[in-house]
Design an enzyme around this catalytic site. Sequence first.
Site, short mmCIF file in Angstrom:
data_model
loop_
_atom_site.label_atom_id
_atom_site.label_comp_id
_atom_site.label_asym_id
_atom_site.label_seq_id
_atom_site.Cartn_x
_atom_site.Cartn_y
_atom_site.Cartn_z
N LYS A 9 0.77 -1.15 0.12
CA LYS A 9 0.06 0.03 0.05
C LYS A 9 0.90 1.33 -0.10
O LYS A 9 1.88 1.40 1.01
CB LYS A 9 -0.90 0.00 1.17
CG LYS A 9 -1.94 1.41 1.15
CD LYS A 9 -1.45 2.31 2.16
CE LYS A 9 -2.38 3.33 1.98
NZ LYS A 9 -1.89 4.70 2.91
N GLY A 12 -0.69 8.73 -1.76
CA GLY A 12 -0.83 9.56 -2.85
C GLY A 12 0.51 10.37 -2.87
O GLY A 12 0.70 10.86 -3.86
N GLY A 44 -4.94 10.70 -1.31
CA GLY A 44 -5.48 12.24 -0.70
C GLY A 44 -5.09 13.33 -1.20
O GLY A 44 -5.96 14.13 -1.33
N ASP A 161 -6.04 2.13 3.54
CA ASP A 161 -5.41 1.17 4.28
C ASP A 161 -6.39 0.09 4.51
O ASP A 161 -6.04 -1.26 4.35
CB ASP A 161 -5.00 1.67 5.74
CG ASP A 161 -3.89 2.72 5.88
OD1 ASP A 161 -3.13 2.38 5.25
OD2 ASP A 161 -3.94 3.61 6.93
N LYS A 216 -1.27 5.87 11.85
CA LYS A 216 -0.83 4.98 10.92
C LYS A 216 -0.53 3.66 11.79
O LYS A 216 -0.90 2.52 11.20
CB LYS A 216 0.62 5.28 10.54
CG LYS A 216 1.20 4.45 9.44
CD LYS A 216 2.80 4.96 9.13
CE LYS A 216 2.66 6.48 8.36
NZ LYS A 216 1.81 6.66 7.34
#
Length: 275
Positions: A9, A12, A44, A161, A216
């Site tokens: 993952k 942006g 984002g 996520d 996170k």
Amino acid sequence: MSRSPIVIKVGGALLDDAAAMTRLFLSIKEVQTTRPVVVVHGGGPLVETLMASLGLTSTKIDGLRVTPDEHMPYICGALAGSANKQLCAAALASGLTPVGLSLLDGNMVVCEPLADKYGAVGVPSTADSAFLKNVLAQSALPVISSIGSSPQGRLLNVNADQAATVIAELLDAELLLLSNVDGVLDSDKVLISELNAQSIAKYASEGVITDGMKVKVDAALSSADTLNRAVYIASWTADINAILNKNTGTQILPTTLKPTNGENTDHLNGDAGDK
């Protein structure tokens, strides 16, 4: 070597760092010789820039951005369009064979609206892995945006996520959450090699893990619990094999790891060590 897939993952912000994109895709190319790889991305910053240019604003409830249905054409364009194709182009330039997708393609993932007050925000769940496995069987690199759909055809914006987690769940894959940080640092700015729920709470109470890193880490812990395996937080400039070999990055261990195939996993449930 294990052929279990790897889901990576990226946020942006990677789109603003051409050198990091190239390094990441060259690392993926190396790993792809032994294991299938999937990239899942958000976008984002790109969405925020587009919305601002259009004079559109949105609000947050409990820290979660409300997504009106009338904003979805622009969000889809930014994520499934611009962000996705920029990443695919960078992958192509690195000698890979990218296939740009969204969560809804091939009926991989089904989404339901979170709640009316959040608008077109979706909660994903696994559906059918056959299409994605067929793409991987062609030695291609799926690049998947976090745009999903309800069974009724309503487009939904999914947290990146969560999107990566559901794809990892679909493939029973390892999950790497990569960004512009090396991992989680302790109070002496030394990289922490492993964290679990208890050590995360300890570091948070001491003010070591705060703000964006706390978000996170919490997301990674949620993913680890869903997948029943460790999730990695690391830099998108790091070598992927180095991350998987625990030479860099931070492993987030699941709260309770259920043994599989009779394997003893007690060593993964103890206190996290620092490195």
